[in-house]
Design a protein around this motif. Sequence first.
Motif, PDB file in Angstrom:
ATOM      1  N   SER A  49       0.830  -1.204   0.000  1.00 31.79           N
ATOM      2  CA  SER A  49       0.000   0.000   0.000  1.00 31.79           C
ATOM      3  C   SER A  49       0.867   1.258   0.000  1.00 31.79           C
ATOM      4  N   GLN A  50       0.348   2.318  -0.601  1.00 33.75           N
ATOM      5  CA  GLN A  50       1.066   3.585  -0.637  1.00 33.75           C
ATOM      6  C   GLN A  50       1.223   4.152   0.758  1.00 33.75           C
ATOM      7  N   SER A  51       0.217   3.984   1.611  1.00 28.36           N
ATOM      8  CA  SER A  51       0.322   4.522   2.972  1.00 28.36           C
ATOM      9  C   SER A  51       1.434   3.811   3.750  1.00 28.36           C
ATOM     10  N   TYR A  52       1.549   2.493   3.575  1.00 28.33           N
ATOM     11  CA  TYR A  52       2.633   1.744   4.237  1.00 28.33           C
ATOM     12  C   TYR A  52       3.986   2.227   3.713  1.00 28.33           C
ATOM     13  N   SER A  54       4.776   5.102   2.448  1.00 27.00           N
ATOM     14  CA  SER A  54       5.025   6.440   2.985  1.00 27.00           C
ATOM     15  C   SER A  54       5.541   6.367   4.424  1.00 27.00           C
TER      16      SER A  54
END
Length: 137
Positions: A49-52, A54
């Motif tokens: 995931s992009q949030s992970y 980041s």
Amino acid sequence: MNKLPKKVSAIIANMSPEERSEMIQRIVSLRKNNLHHSQQEFANYCGISQSYLSMLESGRKPLTQKAFKKIVEASGVSSIWLLYGITSDSFMEKSPKEEVNNFVNWFQSLPLDDQVKIAQSIKHASIFFQSHPIIGS
């Protein structure tokens, strides 16, 4: 395919904060400089995931074994490079004596504090690998 150490999470857990930071910087460099991806593109590319990603890049989340494997497999980088920054180019075809002499000369050119850190890292790696065999060995 790269052969991954069985317990990447244990190797990462035994790294100093500086070593972990350098490993994360290799991921950022791979994403930005080699693949020219945004965080979202790289996350999609690797299947994370992009949030992970980041939070990983900002140091708020650790690199998990699962994410490590996905990054290595998607990007094709060496697991040894990702963990330690060592490339196959680091091992030129020289005699063992030449390699040892080159290493000793390089090592002795470093500040004493760096020599101590490297010696401690080698000691820790030796102890770790004695008790944690690598897949395929």
